[in-house]
Design an enzyme around this catalytic site. Sequence first.
Site, PDB file in Angstrom:
ATOM      1  N   GLY A 471     -13.378 -31.509  14.489  1.00 31.44           N
ATOM      2  CA  GLY A 471     -11.711 -31.335  14.603  1.00 31.44           C
ATOM      3  C   GLY A 471     -11.106 -31.060  13.535  1.00 31.44           C
ATOM      4  O   GLY A 471      -9.841 -29.946  13.757  1.00 31.44           O
ATOM      5  N   ILE A 633      -6.382 -19.542   2.499  1.00 24.99           N
ATOM      6  CA  ILE A 633      -6.580 -21.025   3.582  1.00 24.99           C
ATOM      7  C   ILE A 633      -6.611 -19.790   4.980  1.00 24.99           C
ATOM      8  O   ILE A 633      -5.852 -18.536   4.809  1.00 24.99           O
ATOM      9  CB  ILE A 633      -5.180 -20.933   3.709  1.00 24.99           C
ATOM     10  CG1 ILE A 633      -4.838 -21.628   1.760  1.00 24.99           C
ATOM     11  CG2 ILE A 633      -4.848 -21.834   5.021  1.00 24.99           C
ATOM     12  CD1 ILE A 633      -5.234 -22.874   1.869  1.00 24.99           C
ATOM     13  N   LYS A 705     -12.078 -22.810  -0.435  1.00 25.04           N
ATOM     14  CA  LYS A 705     -12.252 -24.656  -1.226  1.00 25.04           C
ATOM     15  C   LYS A 705     -11.985 -25.662   0.248  1.00 25.04           C
ATOM     16  O   LYS A 705     -11.746 -24.979   1.296  1.00 25.04           O
ATOM     17  CB  LYS A 705     -11.532 -24.809  -2.209  1.00 25.04           C
ATOM     18  CG  LYS A 705     -12.369 -23.709  -3.056  1.00 25.04           C
ATOM     19  CD  LYS A 705     -11.187 -24.001  -4.560  1.00 25.04           C
ATOM     20  CE  LYS A 705     -10.942 -23.186  -5.811  1.00 25.04           C
ATOM     21  NZ  LYS A 705     -10.079 -23.926  -6.826  1.00 25.04           N
ATOM     22  N   GLU A 709     -12.274 -33.552   2.281  1.00 26.20           N
ATOM     23  CA  GLU A 709     -11.491 -34.828   1.748  1.00 26.20           C
ATOM     24  C   GLU A 709     -10.451 -34.539   0.970  1.00 26.20           C
ATOM     25  O   GLU A 709      -9.766 -35.342   1.274  1.00 26.20           O
ATOM     26  CB  GLU A 709     -13.022 -34.160   0.926  1.00 26.20           C
ATOM     27  CG  GLU A 709     -14.392 -33.799   1.625  1.00 26.20           C
ATOM     28  CD  GLU A 709     -14.993 -34.309   2.563  1.00 26.20           C
ATOM     29  OE1 GLU A 709     -14.631 -35.636   2.428  1.00 26.20           O
ATOM     30  OE2 GLU A 709     -15.922 -33.632   3.401  1.00 26.20           O
TER      31      GLU A 709
END
Length: 744
Positions: A471, A633, A705, A709
């Site tokens: 997802g 990102i 990174k 989580e």
Amino acid sequence: MTTNIIGKPLARVDGRAKVTGSAQYAADFNQPGQAHAVIVGATIGLGRVSGIDAEEVLGMPGVIAVLTHLNAPRLAYLPHKAVIDPAVGERLHVLQDDLVHFQGQPVAVVIADTLDHADHGAARLNVRYIAEEPIVEPVGPGATTVIPAAGIQPDAWIRADTSRGDADVAVARAPVRIDAAYGIARENHNPMEPHATVAAWDGDRLTLWSKSQYVVNEQAEIAAVFGIPADDVQVICPFIGGAFGTSLRTWPHVTLAAMASREVARPVKLVLTRKQMFSLTGHRPRTHQRIVLGSTADGRLTGLVHEGMGETSRHEEFMEALTAASGLMYACPNLRTRYRLVQLDTGTPNHMRGPGEASGIFALECAMDELSYELGIDPIELRRLNEPVVDESSGKPFSSRSLMECYATAAERFGWSRRNPAPRSMRDGRLLIGMGTASASYPAYHAPASARVRLQADGTAEVEAAASDMGPGTYTSMTQVAAETLGLPPSQVRFRLGRSDYPPTPSHGGSWTMASVGSAIRAACIAVQQEAARRAIADRRSAFFDATPDALHWHEGRLRRHGDSSYGESYQDIVVRAGEAIEADASAQRDPEVAGRYSMHAFGAVFAEVAVDPDVGTIRVRRAVGAYGAGRIINPRLAASQCTGGMVGGIGMALMERTLLDKRDGRPVNAHMAEYLVPVNLDIGALEALFVEEHDPHVNPLGVKGLGEIALVGMAPAIANAVFHATGKRVRDLPIRIEDVLAA
């Protein structure tokens, strides 16, 4: 053609397939002549199977076979453990003996020509037991507490006990002290897609269309179970309908599907029911924790004690990083952590989004909030006062740490300065309004991974890796990495994943997919460029014939000489002349020397606003803002989606999710979506994710990174702290329920 593709908010390349229904999930891979299997689960929590009456069921319409421990084939169950498997203990050997270890354990499988016939047969199968009384409560008579064996090894990645200085003396002498206990309920993953496997044998070769976050491990696990070469097992999983860690391991239903298929000599589909997923595919373990903080009157931590206990099964020791973050989050000269397991008669727990950190940081961040009120210091200022210079648990510098920048960014966006710090001081009409904050952190993991890139004569590039996509947008982000590295538009890159015969990758979990697989794809793109350049240099028809490799470079998908701005040669030019596709494989792993020098983590700051109805006790999260320092990102749109999804999971953890077991037999009494509550659209207010610019060249070649989580990790404590601010009542057990705040 632009090479500025990384960092762009591209739409999902697989979006159309998902919204039109052409994306195939595990249960969609129906095979000709397929039979259906249904698991019969034990109705006792501990004991033995004393008898099974299968004759009546075998005579029912459509029933082909009933497999039990009495007639199932004896399987090899050769040793096999992946990084996601418990290091101590042995996985369940399904239908190999008469022992029942936990409620719902498979004791039979009914195979029939249709699902209805298989369901009917399973419901009618009479299984007799000799029952014993199970222990399913982690606190109380009969519960056995053990030191996790893996946690006392010198190279343990999770330590059972750690210390620096003398924490007990420090907190005893501290002018200000907080000593509190925190509890978190057992949670089940409950993704939209249930676990499913379609198994088909072709001679000695087995194909599994199976929901898996780790296809190469499922291949290896099933090969070990059946005692066959791994090359004789193929696992296919192009799409996953949510997972959150539940399909990291290869659970017994996969073995049963393969066993059933071989026994009836035809393909077999096995899909778990929602109820069965509460027993057979792991769960976030219940935890009980104690945090003791000692500080000076001006807010400097002098001592920290973090003691934690998590549940596990009796046949395996499941460990998670429950106390690990306490050693690095804040500067404190004296620290002691203690981690223990309680062995219960239940199935083995499993990694669930933010495993360990989500639970441990909840306790730590709530304790820090309690300390801020005790001291009369703003919660952000308290954290700033205790910001460490290095990772004090290892003595290593952080590769990058942007926690304070995250607080500054999110606090401004959230409007923290408008908060009246006094509990019960803010209202909207008759509703009590609370604002809370908490830190988040998660390790920047990396694992060896491989990828393959193939340049085609039509100018496109095919990229393959045995990764998964549950997802977060793996298809899209990996396409962006390949497109930018090759200098091609994304429309000319086709990324494929989810097959065990693709180059191996680590599990799609632990927030390391982009770091690991993305780095491998980058390496494979560079390798295929080098191979294409070699072909051009060796080709007399090329403008670069007999050139030296050092004299050439790739720019925007074209091979050129240094200092020459001419058009150069495209991949298509070189491939067409070669008369065949040009292919290269490559692998990537973190430089162990660099990894040994730095402590690598992502950090974040989360702010939540709640509204509490003082008359009926309902709690609503009206808005939340999270800011994250997570390196580079790749795709801001996907990253924001990842983070808001994690925030939603944090709302569930804080206010709703709890699996209740019947103490008599360990049966999950709310194993359905009517009473196992998860957030739905009407529960979600305004959620916003922000990203602090962070350049970290040490973590991996891409500088990324993980995000999967960390966005969940800080949400529950931010909500709990907001509930205290709103009500003046400190609730230390999750989920926070209506009855917990009614007396506020």
